[in-house]
Write an enzyme that holds these catalytic residues in place. Structure first.
Site, PDB file in Angstrom:
ATOM      1  CD  GLU A   1      -5.729   2.472  -5.386  1.00 20.68           C
ATOM      2  OE1 GLU A   1      -6.214   3.606  -5.313  1.00 20.68           O
ATOM      3  OE2 GLU A   1      -4.913   2.036  -4.538  1.00 20.68           O
TER       4      GLU A   1
ATOM      5  CG  HIS B   1      -3.101  -1.266  -3.346  1.00 22.15           C
ATOM      6  ND1 HIS B   1      -3.880  -0.188  -2.999  1.00 22.15           N
ATOM      7  CD2 HIS B   1      -2.673  -1.807  -2.169  1.00 22.15           C
ATOM      8  CE1 HIS B   1      -3.902  -0.081  -1.685  1.00 22.15           C
ATOM      9  NE2 HIS B   1      -3.179  -1.051  -1.170  1.00 22.15           N
TER      10      HIS B   1
ATOM     11  CB  SER C   1      -0.873   0.043   1.261  1.00 20.81           C
ATOM     12  OG  SER C   1      -1.698  -1.071   1.317  1.00 20.81           O
TER      13      SER C   1
ATOM     14  CG  ASN D   1      -4.664   3.611   1.175  1.00 22.17           C
ATOM     15  OD1 ASN D   1      -5.803   3.520   1.649  1.00 22.17           O
ATOM     16  ND2 ASN D   1      -3.888   2.566   1.029  1.00 22.17           N
TER      17      ASN D   1
HETATM   18  N1  LIG Z   1      -3.857  -5.069   5.642  1.00 22.02           N
HETATM   19  C1  LIG Z   1      -4.448  -4.394   4.667  1.00 22.02           C
HETATM   20  O1  LIG Z   1      -5.577  -3.908   4.820  1.00 22.02           O
HETATM   21  C2  LIG Z   1      -3.776  -4.220   3.347  1.00 22.02           C
HETATM   22  C3  LIG Z   1      -4.511  -3.703   2.266  1.00 22.02           C
HETATM   23  C4  LIG Z   1      -3.896  -3.568   1.005  1.00 22.02           C
HETATM   24  C5  LIG Z   1      -2.554  -3.920   0.877  1.00 22.02           C
HETATM   25  N2  LIG Z   1      -1.863  -4.393   1.951  1.00 22.02           N
HETATM   26  C6  LIG Z   1      -0.450  -4.786   1.744  1.00 22.02           C
HETATM   27  O2  LIG Z   1      -0.364  -6.202   1.716  1.00 22.02           O
HETATM   28  C7  LIG Z   1       0.897  -6.618   2.243  1.00 22.02           C
HETATM   29  C8  LIG Z   1       0.654  -7.638   3.345  1.00 22.02           C
HETATM   30  O3  LIG Z   1      -0.160  -7.065   4.336  1.00 22.02           O
HETATM   31  P1  LIG Z   1      -0.981  -7.964   5.371  1.00 22.02           P
HETATM   32  O4  LIG Z   1      -1.922  -7.049   6.062  1.00 22.02           O
HETATM   33  O5  LIG Z   1      -1.475  -9.194   4.687  1.00 22.02           O
HETATM   34  O6  LIG Z   1       0.200  -8.363   6.373  1.00 22.02           O
HETATM   35  P2  LIG Z   1       0.273  -9.592   7.409  1.00 22.02           P
HETATM   36  O7  LIG Z   1       1.206  -9.146   8.471  1.00 22.02           O
HETATM   37  O8  LIG Z   1      -1.079 -10.065   7.766  1.00 22.02           O
HETATM   38  O9  LIG Z   1       0.970 -10.752   6.528  1.00 22.02           O
HETATM   39  C9  LIG Z   1       2.270 -10.642   6.063  1.00 22.02           C
HETATM   40  C10 LIG Z   1       2.839 -12.042   5.949  1.00 22.02           C
HETATM   41  O10 LIG Z   1       4.130 -11.965   5.331  1.00 22.02           O
HETATM   42  C11 LIG Z   1       4.867 -13.060   5.848  1.00 22.02           C
HETATM   43  N3  LIG Z   1       6.271 -12.841   5.525  1.00 22.02           N
HETATM   44  C12 LIG Z   1       7.159 -11.995   6.096  1.00 22.02           C
HETATM   45  N4  LIG Z   1       8.343 -12.062   5.450  1.00 22.02           N
HETATM   46  C13 LIG Z   1       8.197 -12.964   4.448  1.00 22.02           C
HETATM   47  C14 LIG Z   1       9.047 -13.451   3.434  1.00 22.02           C
HETATM   48  N5  LIG Z   1      10.305 -13.020   3.287  1.00 22.02           N
HETATM   49  N6  LIG Z   1       8.574 -14.387   2.573  1.00 22.02           N
HETATM   50  C15 LIG Z   1       7.310 -14.844   2.690  1.00 22.02           C
HETATM   51  N7  LIG Z   1       6.442 -14.407   3.639  1.00 22.02           N
HETATM   52  C16 LIG Z   1       6.875 -13.466   4.497  1.00 22.02           C
HETATM   53  C17 LIG Z   1       4.535 -13.064   7.322  1.00 22.02           C
HETATM   54  O11 LIG Z   1       4.840 -14.338   7.912  1.00 22.02           O
HETATM   55  C18 LIG Z   1       3.028 -12.772   7.282  1.00 22.02           C
HETATM   56  O12 LIG Z   1       2.266 -13.969   7.272  1.00 22.02           O
HETATM   57  C19 LIG Z   1       1.622  -5.351   2.695  1.00 22.02           C
HETATM   58  O13 LIG Z   1       2.511  -4.973   1.698  1.00 22.02           O
HETATM   59  C20 LIG Z   1       0.497  -4.321   2.834  1.00 22.02           C
HETATM   60  O14 LIG Z   1       0.919  -3.006   2.549  1.00 22.02           O
HETATM   61  C21 LIG Z   1      -2.435  -4.577   3.173  1.00 22.02           C
END
Ligand SMILES: NC(=O)c1ccc[n+]([C@@H]2O[C@H](COP(=O)([O-])OP(=O)(O)OC[C@H]3O[C@@H](n4cnc5c(N)ncnc54)[C@H](O)[C@@H]3O)[C@@H](O)[C@H]2O)c1
Length: 289
Positions: A156, A144, A123, A195
């Protein structure tokens, strides 16, 4: 690469977003490989998948045959190396930490052919941040999704100067073929569209709270009843993760040297483990499932 060549998708990161992106892709006919750095998370994904699909059957939204078909297309892979074998599209959804993503894109560059499409669901990080880490950055873009990714229609697609039109068009088509409505941004910008707009609203809401005008919950009530927003900014933040927003504030503080609005509030919440819905408490309290 053409969209019809895309048959197998790799989703990296099985957290809140990755698992839903993976299942959504499987529902719409793609072979999916999902991996995560943590075996514990992969175990949780297996349990979540069974519970989620059972819930859809119970609600009459899916048949048992359908859920078996979707599950059959979604493989949980024990390693990155296994997960990226023979895929045409990679969706990175790992934790929002710069160095973790840098390491991953460096690894990916060695592991996949130079025409495999590489995307990030980040994001806050634009894909040009990774362009020097991969050969052929024309295949690199932001894809996204919104949370919950199985439900939210919008995607997006952010095209940096390095991203080819071909890649952007392929991703637009992938989004449509997986039941979404994409918008294409032809320039990178902070926050993308949604955002960025939300950020302006949220900054104002945080100032209202910091000035002691009213509580976050009252701000939410104002937005929900006065503007008909389905969720106020703080309720929404409980859904997306307090820690995720705090990482963003920390980065802003580091980059600009000025403490951003809400920094102390979010720092305190993270220290107390009040990360939102996932821990049962954030700005609101939730029953843990
Ligand atoms: N949470 C939201 O609402 C949202 C919305 C849109 C985009 N995003 C984006 O999505 C991405 C993930 O967010 P999330 O909320 O799912 O996070 P999260 O913390 O729920 O999950 C992230 C996962 O990544 C894993 N991880 C860490 N390092 C790793 C690696 N080297 N290889 C493989 N897995 C690895 C962790 O074990 C964890 O399970 C981020 O980039 C965030 O900006 C999040």
């Amino acid at each position: 690469m053409r969209i019809d060549d895309v048959k197998k998708v790799c989703v990296i990161g099985g957290g809140l977003m990755g698992r839903q992106i993976a299942l959504n892709s499987a529902v719409f006919g793609y072979e999916v490989r999902l991996c995560d750095a943590s075996d514990e998370v992969l175990g949780k994904v297996r349990v979540w998948l069974d519970e989620y699909l059972a819930g859809r059957i119970a609600k009459g939204k899916m048949t048992k045959e359908q859920t078996e078909e979707y599950k059959g297309r979604m493989r949980i892979a024990p390693s990155l190396e296994e997960a990226i074998k023979d895929v045409q599209l990679v969706i990175e959804a790992v934790v929002e930490i710069r160095d973790v993503k840098f390491d991953l894109f460096r690894k990916l560059n060695k592991l996949v052919p130079a025409n495999t499409i590489l995307t990030t669901n980040s994001s806050t990080m634009v894909s040009s941040m990774f362009k020097d880490l991969v050969d052929n950055p024309s295949r690199l873009a932001n894809l996204h999704y919104f949370n919950p990714a199985l439900v939210m229609k919008l995607i997006e697609i952010v095209q940096g100067d390095h991203t080819s039109d071909e890649t952007a068009e392929l991703l637009m088509e992938f989004a449509k073929r997986t039941g979404k409505i994409p918008i294409r941004l032809t320039k990178e910008c902070e926050g993308f569209v949604v955002n960025r707009a939300l950020g302006a609203l949220k900054a104002e809401c945080l100032k209202i709270v910091e000035e002691g005008i009213c509580t976050p919950q009252e701000v939410d009530t104002g937005l929900e009843l006065g503007l008909n927003h389905p969720m106020g900014v703080f309720r929404l933040n409980d859904l997306t993760g307090i820690d995720l927003y705090f990482h963003l504030l920390e980065q802003m503080y580091k980059d600009r040297g000025i403490k951003p609005a809400g920094y102390d509030l979010y720092k305190g919440m993270v220290e107390r483990g009040e990360l939102g819905q996932k821990t049962g408490k954030g700005f609101y309290s939730y029953k843990k499932s």
